[in-house]
Design an enzyme around this catalytic site. Structure first.
Site, mmCIF file in Angstrom:
data_model
loop_
_atom_site.group_PDB
_atom_site.id
_atom_site.type_symbol
_atom_site.label_atom_id
_atom_site.label_comp_id
_atom_site.label_asym_id
_atom_site.label_seq_id
_atom_site.Cartn_x
_atom_site.Cartn_y
_atom_site.Cartn_z
ATOM 1 N N CYS A 120 0.822 -1.222 0.000
ATOM 2 C CA CYS A 120 0.000 0.000 0.000
ATOM 3 C C CYS A 120 0.853 1.268 0.000
ATOM 4 O O CYS A 120 0.363 2.353 -0.319
ATOM 5 C CB CYS A 120 -0.934 0.007 1.199
ATOM 6 S SG CYS A 120 -2.006 -1.430 1.243
ATOM 7 N N HIS A 261 -3.426 7.207 2.528
ATOM 8 C CA HIS A 261 -3.831 5.857 2.137
ATOM 9 C C HIS A 261 -5.166 5.523 2.786
ATOM 10 O O HIS A 261 -5.372 5.736 3.981
ATOM 11 C CB HIS A 261 -2.747 4.862 2.564
ATOM 12 C CG HIS A 261 -3.166 3.442 2.351
ATOM 13 N ND1 HIS A 261 -3.731 3.016 1.165
ATOM 14 C CD2 HIS A 261 -3.131 2.357 3.169
ATOM 15 C CE1 HIS A 261 -4.012 1.726 1.268
ATOM 16 N NE2 HIS A 261 -3.668 1.301 2.466
ATOM 17 N N ASN A 291 -10.058 -0.274 0.202
ATOM 18 C CA ASN A 291 -8.593 -0.140 0.218
ATOM 19 C C ASN A 291 -8.053 -0.729 -1.090
ATOM 20 O O ASN A 291 -8.114 -1.945 -1.288
ATOM 21 C CB ASN A 291 -8.047 -0.892 1.444
ATOM 22 C CG ASN A 291 -6.531 -0.880 1.516
ATOM 23 O OD1 ASN A 291 -5.851 -0.545 0.552
ATOM 24 N ND2 ASN A 291 -5.990 -1.278 2.656
HETATM 25 N N1 COA Z 1 -18.077 -9.825 9.264
HETATM 26 C C1 COA Z 1 -18.557 -10.187 10.471
HETATM 27 N N2 COA Z 1 -17.765 -10.590 11.484
HETATM 28 C C2 COA Z 1 -16.444 -10.632 11.247
HETATM 29 C C3 COA Z 1 -15.872 -10.274 10.011
HETATM 30 C C4 COA Z 1 -16.756 -9.871 8.995
HETATM 31 N N3 COA Z 1 -16.323 -9.498 7.775
HETATM 32 N N4 COA Z 1 -14.535 -10.406 10.084
HETATM 33 C C5 COA Z 1 -14.260 -10.831 11.320
HETATM 34 N N5 COA Z 1 -15.417 -10.972 12.024
HETATM 35 C C6 COA Z 1 -15.595 -11.405 13.416
HETATM 36 C C7 COA Z 1 -14.400 -12.212 13.928
HETATM 37 O O1 COA Z 1 -14.557 -13.559 13.581
HETATM 38 C C8 COA Z 1 -14.492 -11.953 15.392
HETATM 39 O O2 COA Z 1 -15.472 -12.808 15.938
HETATM 40 P P1 COA Z 1 -15.281 -13.453 17.419
HETATM 41 O O3 COA Z 1 -15.218 -12.272 18.350
HETATM 42 O O4 COA Z 1 -16.479 -14.294 17.550
HETATM 43 O O5 COA Z 1 -13.990 -14.204 17.322
HETATM 44 C C9 COA Z 1 -15.001 -10.527 15.491
HETATM 45 O O6 COA Z 1 -15.635 -10.242 14.249
HETATM 46 C C10 COA Z 1 -13.912 -9.508 15.742
HETATM 47 O O7 COA Z 1 -12.834 -9.789 14.831
HETATM 48 P P2 COA Z 1 -11.562 -8.893 14.767
HETATM 49 O O8 COA Z 1 -10.667 -9.443 13.707
HETATM 50 O O9 COA Z 1 -11.024 -8.722 16.135
HETATM 51 O O10 COA Z 1 -12.198 -7.518 14.274
HETATM 52 P P3 COA Z 1 -11.578 -6.099 14.319
HETATM 53 O O11 COA Z 1 -12.380 -5.230 15.194
HETATM 54 O O12 COA Z 1 -10.104 -6.140 14.538
HETATM 55 O O13 COA Z 1 -11.835 -5.617 12.815
HETATM 56 C C11 COA Z 1 -10.612 -5.332 10.800
HETATM 57 C C12 COA Z 1 -11.243 -6.322 11.748
HETATM 58 C C13 COA Z 1 -9.955 -6.134 9.670
HETATM 59 C C14 COA Z 1 -11.689 -4.458 10.222
HETATM 60 C C15 COA Z 1 -9.567 -4.464 11.568
HETATM 61 O O14 COA Z 1 -8.721 -5.292 12.330
HETATM 62 C C16 COA Z 1 -8.739 -3.618 10.657
HETATM 63 O O15 COA Z 1 -9.225 -2.747 9.979
HETATM 64 N N6 COA Z 1 -7.406 -3.836 10.648
HETATM 65 C C17 COA Z 1 -6.502 -3.092 9.798
HETATM 66 C C18 COA Z 1 -6.515 -3.712 8.437
HETATM 67 C C19 COA Z 1 -5.862 -2.857 7.382
HETATM 68 O O16 COA Z 1 -5.993 -1.662 7.384
HETATM 69 N N7 COA Z 1 -5.164 -3.525 6.450
HETATM 70 C C20 COA Z 1 -4.551 -2.909 5.350
HETATM 71 C C21 COA Z 1 -3.359 -2.121 5.747
HETATM 72 S S1 COA Z 1 -2.665 -1.320 4.390
#
Ligand code: COA
Length: 334
Positions: A120, A261, A291
């Site tokens: 990215c 970004h 993204n």
């Molecule tokens: N829909 C519904 N539930 C989902 C899901 C989806 N698409 N993806 C994950 N979950 C669930 C998980 O299974 C978890 O369930 P559990 O509590 O029963 O285990 C719960 O939601 C929380 O998951 P978690 O991964 O902790 O969520 P989060 O709050 O961290 O959000 C992201 C996930 C990916 C949105 C977040 O971590 C994020 O934005 N990270 C940065 C990613 C990024 O920017 N990447 C590119 C960088 S250039």
């Protein structure tokens, strides 16, 4: 084509390309256990664009279209370019580089070209490299294109990754300028390679670290430790902007646009709150495009440029972070 006279760099044109096909949150909810509400709340994304391989679309066609539109915008023709720098993690092949295939598609020979891989951060890295090469006196005009067709590197059974990404390309044409104070006045390109397992695309099971809790998605598709990346991005985003301001002696008031970004709306908003960035100076399009990895900053830049929000004499900051892990800033006197 070489000169040792000090020179600057002018942003001569911008361009971008996004596929027509939309993938909404409701479309994803029909494919996996997720919902529009969950995605909007955690990411700010409502829909993203994805290429249609049946129509022959892919990373190469998107990147070519983005750069072609930047060249048109600059009032130039492809053979005016000395070099093309193409940043992507989704090039169709590793050899030849997609840069070379873009040169062929645009009929830009004898321009040189190479691919740059910084995930990215790719577009911002490429802008920094291009500015430095022009200032070296060896090159007069460079086409920069950041592009990713992330849909080709996503397993749509993996809900933790697939909801975030979309496909887009953003491009800029940079040319030599007699004013040495014009162009990139400060740049950083950093990384922490130890953190690579936070975001990677394995080609075979042996690429997956033993302690990585793998989703079982198919090979050749993205793996991400969302929580780790989130923590990293929230801290780094703020740090990179504050460092760029400190290094240049500029304040938020001196900057007309922070071109950031588009990773997650919560990450962007956290930096805005902590640094005190006014909303009118931080362009956001993640709701419509998700993204798009190396495409994201260039797409924002082009949309701002076309809206008349990037003007001669103004100072803007480009900021990105991503796989590698990498992060980068580029302060431009337009
Ligand atoms: N829909 C519904 N539930 C989902 C899901 C989806 N698409 N993806 C994950 N979950 C669930 C998980 O299974 C978890 O369930 P559990 O509590 O029963 O285990 C719960 O939601 C929380 O998951 P978690 O991964 O902790 O969520 P989060 O709050 O961290 O959000 C992201 C996930 C990916 C949105 C977040 O971590 C994020 O934005 N990270 C940065 C990613 C990024 O920017 N990447 C590119 C960088 S250039």
């Amino acid at each position: 084509m070489s000169t040792m006279t000090p020179c600057g760099v002018r942003l001569a044109g911008c361009g971008s390309a996004v596929p027509e096909k939309r993938l909404t949150n409701d479309d994803l909810a029909g494919m996996m256990d997720t919902s529009d509400e969950w995605i909007v709340q955690r990411t700010g994304i409502r829909e993203r664009r994805i290429v249609d391989p049946e129509k022959g679309e892919g990373e190469l066609s998107l990147a070519t279209e983005a750069l072609r539109s930047a060249i048109d915008d600059a009032g130039m023709v492809p053979s005016d370019l000395d070099l093309i720098i193409h940043a992507s993690v989704t090039s169709e092949m590793t050899c030849p580089s997609n840069a070379c295939r873009i040169i062929a598609a645009l009929d830009a020979q004898p321009a040189g070209g190479f691919d740059l891989v910084a995930a990215c951060s790719g577009f911002v890295y490429a802008m920094n490299v291009a500015d430095s090469l022009i200032r070296s006196g060896r090159y007069r005009s460079i086409g920069v294109v950041g592009c990713d067709a992330m849909s080709t590197a996503i397993d749509y059974t993996d809900r933790s990754v697939s909801i975030l990404f979309g496909d887009a390309g953003g491009a800029a044409v940079l040319v030599r300028d007699p004013d040495p104070n014009r162009g990139c006045i400060h740049q950083t390109m950093n990384g922490d390679g130890r953190s690579w397992p936070s975001l990677f695309i394995p080609n075979s099971p042996s690429d997956i670290p033993k302690d990585f809790s793998d989703s079982g998605a198919r090979m050749g598709t993205l793996r991400m430790d969302g929580r780790e990346v989130y923590k990293f991005a929230v801290g780094k985003f703020r740090e990179v902007i504050e460092d760029a301001l400190a290094a240049t002696g500029l304040s938020v008031d001196d900057i007309s646009q922070f071109v950031c970004h588009q990773s997650n709306i919560r990450i962007i908003q956290s930096a805005m709150e902590k640094i005190g960035l006014p909303p009118e100076k931080v362009y956001i399009n993640i709701d419509r495009f998700g993204n798009s990895s190396a495409g994201s900053v260039g797409l924002c830049l082009d949309q701002l440029w076309k809206a008349g929000k990037v003007n001669e004499g103004e100072t803007i900051i480009l900021v990105a972070f991503g796989g590698g892990l990498t992060w980068s800033s580029s302060v431009w006197k337009v």
